[in-house]
Design a protein around this motif. Structure first.
Motif, short mmCIF file in Angstrom:
data_model
loop_
_atom_site.label_atom_id
_atom_site.label_comp_id
_atom_site.label_asym_id
_atom_site.label_seq_id
_atom_site.Cartn_x
_atom_site.Cartn_y
_atom_site.Cartn_z
N UNK A 90 49.04 -6.42 49.59
CA UNK A 90 49.08 -6.42 50.87
C UNK A 90 49.54 -7.83 51.21
N UNK A 91 49.27 -8.89 50.42
CA UNK A 91 49.69 -10.12 50.48
C UNK A 91 51.28 -10.19 50.30
N UNK A 92 51.82 -9.52 49.24
CA UNK A 92 53.20 -9.49 48.99
C UNK A 92 53.87 -8.74 49.93
N UNK A 93 53.25 -7.59 50.68
CA UNK A 93 54.12 -7.15 51.96
C UNK A 93 54.13 -7.85 53.04
N UNK A 94 53.00 -8.67 53.38
CA UNK A 94 53.06 -9.42 54.40
C UNK A 94 54.12 -10.89 54.38
N UNK A 95 54.00 -11.17 53.13
CA UNK A 95 55.17 -12.24 52.66
C UNK A 95 56.65 -11.73 53.13
N UNK A 96 56.77 -10.62 52.64
CA UNK A 96 58.08 -9.80 52.70
C UNK A 96 58.39 -9.68 54.35
N UNK A 97 57.27 -9.40 55.30
CA UNK A 97 57.53 -9.09 56.69
C UNK A 97 57.81 -10.43 57.20
N UNK A 98 57.10 -11.54 56.83
CA UNK A 98 57.34 -12.98 57.21
C UNK A 98 58.89 -13.41 57.01
N UNK A 99 59.23 -12.98 55.99
CA UNK A 99 60.63 -13.47 55.76
C UNK A 99 61.66 -12.78 56.73
N UNK A 100 61.25 -11.44 56.85
CA UNK A 100 62.15 -10.59 58.00
C UNK A 100 62.19 -11.22 59.23
N UNK A 101 60.88 -11.83 59.67
CA UNK A 101 60.64 -12.31 60.96
C UNK A 101 61.57 -13.64 61.26
N UNK A 102 61.38 -14.36 60.06
CA UNK A 102 62.31 -15.60 60.09
C UNK A 102 63.62 -15.30 60.09
N UNK A 103 64.07 -14.19 59.52
CA UNK A 103 65.63 -13.81 59.64
C UNK A 103 65.93 -13.32 61.03
N UNK A 104 65.12 -12.50 61.66
CA UNK A 104 65.09 -12.23 62.89
C UNK A 104 65.35 -13.36 63.92
N UNK A 105 64.48 -14.46 63.78
CA UNK A 105 64.44 -15.72 64.36
C UNK A 105 65.91 -16.34 64.19
N UNK A 106 66.28 -16.55 63.07
CA UNK A 106 67.48 -17.36 62.88
C UNK A 106 68.85 -16.48 63.52
N UNK A 107 68.81 -15.19 63.72
CA UNK A 107 69.63 -14.38 64.25
C UNK A 107 69.75 -14.77 65.92
N UNK A 108 68.38 -14.74 66.21
CA UNK A 108 68.06 -14.95 67.67
C UNK A 108 68.79 -16.43 68.08
N UNK A 109 68.58 -17.38 66.96
CA UNK A 109 68.91 -18.94 67.48
C UNK A 109 70.47 -18.64 67.48
N UNK A 110 71.19 -17.83 66.27
CA UNK A 110 72.70 -18.02 66.54
C UNK A 110 73.37 -17.23 67.69
#
Ligand SMILES: [Fe+2]
Ligand SMILES: [Fe+2]
Length: 163
Positions: A90-110
């Motif tokens: 479960x932790x491994x999956x949450x960490x994967x999702x955290x990375x995806x959310x951060x990528x989305x935020x980077x795209x929103x900034x761009x």
């Protein structure tokens, strides 16, 4: 607003949240089969929360008149070993999702997409909370062990969620 790179990634995030929902549901089902009803109830609650996350992205895209295209979701594993392995997965999956959310935020900034940035703030905080919650359970499981009376005690504790 229609087909930006970010909107496409937000649409993909619906799938990732539903993958998480399905993973937790499979974990719930596994816990029921080994008679850990408290663990199962915790996992079912988590599965519902992940579905709600998917719906936040779905609603956000519709509110801005962007396209929603539902993608196939992944088949989750059926069994997970010990309760410790379960929460480590479960932790491994949450960490994967955290990375995806951060990528989305980077795209929103761009893309200077301010509404998306505001919406994603909630998810950035939510991921910190979810990782913390799962990590705490992992630490407790390591403390008490995953056998006998200790696991029944954890089962009762996890059953309290959603009461
Ligand atoms: Fe989520
Ligand atoms: Fe999550």
């Amino acid at each position: 607003m229609a087909n930006t790179k970010l909107n496409k990634a937000l649409n993909e995030q619906i799938k990732h949240e539903l993958d998480s929902s399905y993973l937790y549901l499979s974990m719930a089902s596994y816990c029921e089969t080994i008679n850990l009803d408290g663990f199962a109830s915790w996992m079912k609650n988590q599965s519902i929360e992940e579905y709600e996350h998917a719906m936040k992205f779905y609603n956000f895209l519709h509110e801005r008149g962007a396209e929603v295209e539902l993608l196939p979701i992944d088949k989750p594993p059926k069994s997970f070993g010990s309760t410790l392995e379960l929460f480590e997965k479960a932790l491994e999956n949450e960490q994967k999702v955290t990375k995806l959310i951060h990528k989305l935020y980077e795209a929103a900034l761009e893309e200077n997409d301010y509404p998306a940035q505001v919406m994603l703030h909630w998810f950035i905080e939510e991921q910190v909370e979810e990782e913390d919650m799962v990590r705490t359970i992992i630490e407790k499981l390591k403390m008490v062990g995953t056998q006998g009376a200790a696991i029944l005690m954890m089962d009762r504790e996890l059953a309290k969620r959603g009461e």
